[in-house]
Design an enzyme around this catalytic site. Structure first.
Site, PDB file in Angstrom:
ATOM      1  N   THR A   1       0.844  -1.189   0.000  1.00 28.06           N
ATOM      2  CA  THR A   1       0.000   0.000   0.000  1.00 28.06           C
ATOM      3  C   THR A   1       0.877   1.236   0.000  1.00 28.06           C
ATOM      4  OG1 THR A   1      -1.565   1.403   1.178  1.00 28.06           O
ATOM      5  CG2 THR A   1      -0.411  -0.174   2.528  1.00 28.06           C
ATOM      6  N   VAL A   2       0.563   2.153  -0.893  1.00 31.37           N
ATOM      7  CA  VAL A   2       1.326   3.400  -0.918  1.00 31.37           C
ATOM      8  C   VAL A   2       1.112   4.190   0.369  1.00 31.37           C
ATOM      9  CG1 VAL A   2       1.373   3.633  -3.435  1.00 31.37           C
ATOM     10  CG2 VAL A   2      -0.506   4.679  -2.137  1.00 31.37           C
ATOM     11  N   ASP A   3      -0.002   3.925   1.046  1.00 29.60           N
ATOM     12  CA  ASP A   3      -0.317   4.705   2.247  1.00 29.60           C
ATOM     13  C   ASP A   3       0.598   4.383   3.433  1.00 29.60           C
ATOM     14  OD1 ASP A   3      -2.310   5.888   0.809  1.00 29.60           O
ATOM     15  OD2 ASP A   3      -3.941   4.700   1.656  1.00 29.60           O
TER      16      ASP A   3
ATOM     17  N   GLN B   1       1.738   9.903  -8.790  1.00 32.34           N
ATOM     18  CA  GLN B   1       2.654   9.532  -7.713  1.00 32.34           C
ATOM     19  C   GLN B   1       2.757   8.019  -7.538  1.00 32.34           C
ATOM     20  OE1 GLN B   1       0.788  10.906  -3.754  1.00 32.34           O
ATOM     21  NE2 GLN B   1      -0.862  11.213  -5.215  1.00 32.34           N
ATOM     22  N   ARG B   2       1.622   7.304  -7.655  1.00 29.84           N
ATOM     23  CA  ARG B   2       1.727   5.868  -7.370  1.00 29.84           C
ATOM     24  C   ARG B   2       2.071   5.050  -8.617  1.00 29.84           C
ATOM     25  NH1 ARG B   2      -4.599   4.419  -5.816  1.00 29.84           N
ATOM     26  NH2 ARG B   2      -5.123   3.638  -7.875  1.00 29.84           N
TER      27      ARG B   2
HETATM   28  O1  F6P Z   1      -4.640   2.550  -2.018  1.00 26.90           O
HETATM   29  C1  F6P Z   1      -4.632   3.716  -1.274  1.00 26.90           C
HETATM   30  C2  F6P Z   1      -4.890   4.930  -2.110  1.00 26.90           C
HETATM   31  O2  F6P Z   1      -3.778   5.120  -2.877  1.00 26.90           O
HETATM   32  C3  F6P Z   1      -5.270   6.152  -1.270  1.00 26.90           C
HETATM   33  O3  F6P Z   1      -4.213   6.894  -0.775  1.00 26.90           O
HETATM   34  C4  F6P Z   1      -6.181   6.922  -2.184  1.00 26.90           C
HETATM   35  O4  F6P Z   1      -7.106   7.683  -1.489  1.00 26.90           O
HETATM   36  C5  F6P Z   1      -6.853   5.845  -2.932  1.00 26.90           C
HETATM   37  O5  F6P Z   1      -5.961   4.763  -2.998  1.00 26.90           O
HETATM   38  C6  F6P Z   1      -7.350   6.200  -4.279  1.00 26.90           C
HETATM   39  O6  F6P Z   1      -7.751   5.033  -4.905  1.00 26.90           O
HETATM   40  P1  F6P Z   1      -8.773   4.836  -6.089  1.00 26.90           P
HETATM   41  O7  F6P Z   1      -7.946   4.604  -7.295  1.00 26.90           O
HETATM   42  O8  F6P Z   1      -9.561   3.604  -5.778  1.00 26.90           O
HETATM   43  O9  F6P Z   1      -9.636   6.056  -6.161  1.00 26.90           O
END
Ligand code: F6P
Length: 427
Positions: free
Chosen positions: A149-151, A306-307
């Site tokens: 998890t990036v969090d 970012q991710r």
């Molecule tokens: O997986 C965690 C996360 O990266 C959170 O930081 C962020 O709020 C969320 O995913 C956004 O995800 P999605 O692509 O489902 O909107």
């Protein structure tokens, strides 16, 4: 009474990606695949779920044995979820019994005896429940989580694969954008605001702090979800910063909440896990800067950039992501059930880490927040202890190969496995 099944010694395995993807979740997949291929005496074929657990429920399995060694090698440097991920929450066994039973039905039909679930807190909870129902239904499955998890909010583990690379991207972007605004501030933009992810935990926002070592250096203000937003205090700090430095760089977590306990950025959409979709803290902060101070400003939302930013991934993160994938398989072969591999920090400098098993039950649904001792007394920055913790996680580069200026990422064949069940399941 469900009938007791005779389980063959060589059993197949199932791997699924879950939740928000990262720059390195595929490195974990590569770790799982390589390790399964090494242990052919125990593990027959590794199947992957097309769109995660949804693929298991709908019997839409992918045969990873069809992928070449070169493709799996390239998976290590390819961002996103190569098999498709899912935000799909299985509730309690009582509430969602039909879904759990369907999973076992599919696993039984394909002789799946190992389940590797690559996700965050909610996914570890699901893996734990699958392990419980498999015992109840007399169809033994070894369930092992693969942390992601990036969090960075899973407990026990030193950090979560996926985080180090986001942290590096955010720290680098903050450093670079700060140079831009510093050049322009005399006659133009005075405030730059960057919004980063982190629903309840401010680890990503904290990582921006790595860009500057002192209070004078950018980012000048970090807004954490763990610290209630105080408008007057914030505005005073921006004003003082512009007066002293000539400009102000602010990093705001999407999870920042006001005194009423509501997200600054709360939208109206809710995902399958029941989480509010966030995004919009930066424009909200920009509005406050404009209304209360009138400064020219720019804002940006790092969002998926970012991710997905594999081009500037942290080598430490890539190595750890691959290692937890491999370790998950090793643990499964040793018969360790309902566990996940966690990263154990042995030393900060040099950063040394090992991998150990932790029970899924201890990780499921628990969120690790940024501790108060990692945030400066004024609530706007990171402490030396936080810097010590974060620094090694962004260390090193692991560039993907480039061709004609662009990274070369792999697209897998993702060949479907022939269905065995007559019944169809709608999700
Ligand atoms: O997986 C965690 C996360 O990266 C959170 O930081 C962020 O709020 C969320 O995913 C956004 O995800 P999605 O692509 O489902 O909107």
């Amino acid at each position: 009474m469900p009938k007791k099944s005779k389980t063959p010694t060589v059993r197949n395995a199932f791997y699924a990606q879950s939740g928000g993807v990262t720059a390195v979740i595929n490195a974990s997949a590569a770790g799982v695949i390589d390790a399964c291929r090494k242990h052919r005496k125990h593990i027959g074929t590794l199947y992957a779920g097309r769109h995660g657990i949804v693929g298991a429920l709908t019997e839409d399995l992918i045969d990873t044995s069809q992928e070449s060694t070169a493709s799996i090698k390239a998976l290590r440097h390819t961002p996103s979820g190569a098999f498709g991920s899912a935000r799909y929450k299985l509730k309690s066994i009582e509430q969602d019994r039909a879904k759990y039973e369907r999973l076992i039905e599919v696993f039984r039909a394909h002789n799946i005896g190992y389940f590797f679930y690559n996700g965050g807190n909610d996914s570890m909870d699901t893996a734990h429940k699958v392990s419980a129902i498999s015992t109840e239904l007399n169809y033994p499955i070894i369930c092992v989580g693969v942390p992601k998890t990036v969090d960075n909010d899973l407990p026990i583990t030193d950090c979560c694969p996926g985080f180090g690379s986001v942290a590096k991207y955010v720290a680098v972007s903050t450093q670079e954008a700060a140079l831009d605004v510093a050049s322009m501030a005399r006659t133009s933009t005075k405030v730059f605001i960057l919004e980063v992810m982190g629903r309840h935990a401010g680890w990503i926002a904290a990582a921006a702090g790595l860009a500057g070592g002192t209070r004078e250096q950018a980012p000048h203000i970090i807004l954490f979800p763990e610290i209630t937003f105080n408008r007057a205090k914030f505005v005073a700090r921006v004003k003082a910063c512009v007066a002293k430095q000539g400009f102000c760089v602010i990093v705001v977590s999407e999870g920042v909440k006001g005194p009423n306990g509501k997200f600054l950025a709360e939208g109206t959409t809710v995902d399958a896990f029941g989480h509010a979709q966030l995004g919009g803290a930066a424009p909200e902060i920009a509005r406050i800067v404009k209304d209360d101070l009138g400064y020219k400003h720019h804002w940006a939302v790092a969002d998926y950039l970012q991710r997905a930013a594999r081009h500037i991934a942290s080598k430490t993160d890539v190595d750890q992501a691959y290692a937890v994938g491999q370790a998950a398989v090793e643990f499964a072969i040793q018969g360790k059930n309902a566990v996940l591999p966690v990263i154990v920090r042995q030393s900060d400098k040099p950063y040394r880490w090992t991998i150990a098993p932790a029970p899924l039950s201890a990780v499921a649904n628990v969120e690790k927040k940024v501790p108060r001792r990692f945030v400066t007394a004024d609530g706007f920055g990171i402490t030396a202890a936080c810097r010590r913790y974060l620094s090694p996680l962004i260390a090193g580069e692991d560039y993907p190969p480039f061709k004609e200026g662009l990274p070369v990422y792999v697209k897998l064949k993702n060949k479907a496995v022939k269905r065995k069940l007559k019944t169809r399941f709608k999700v």
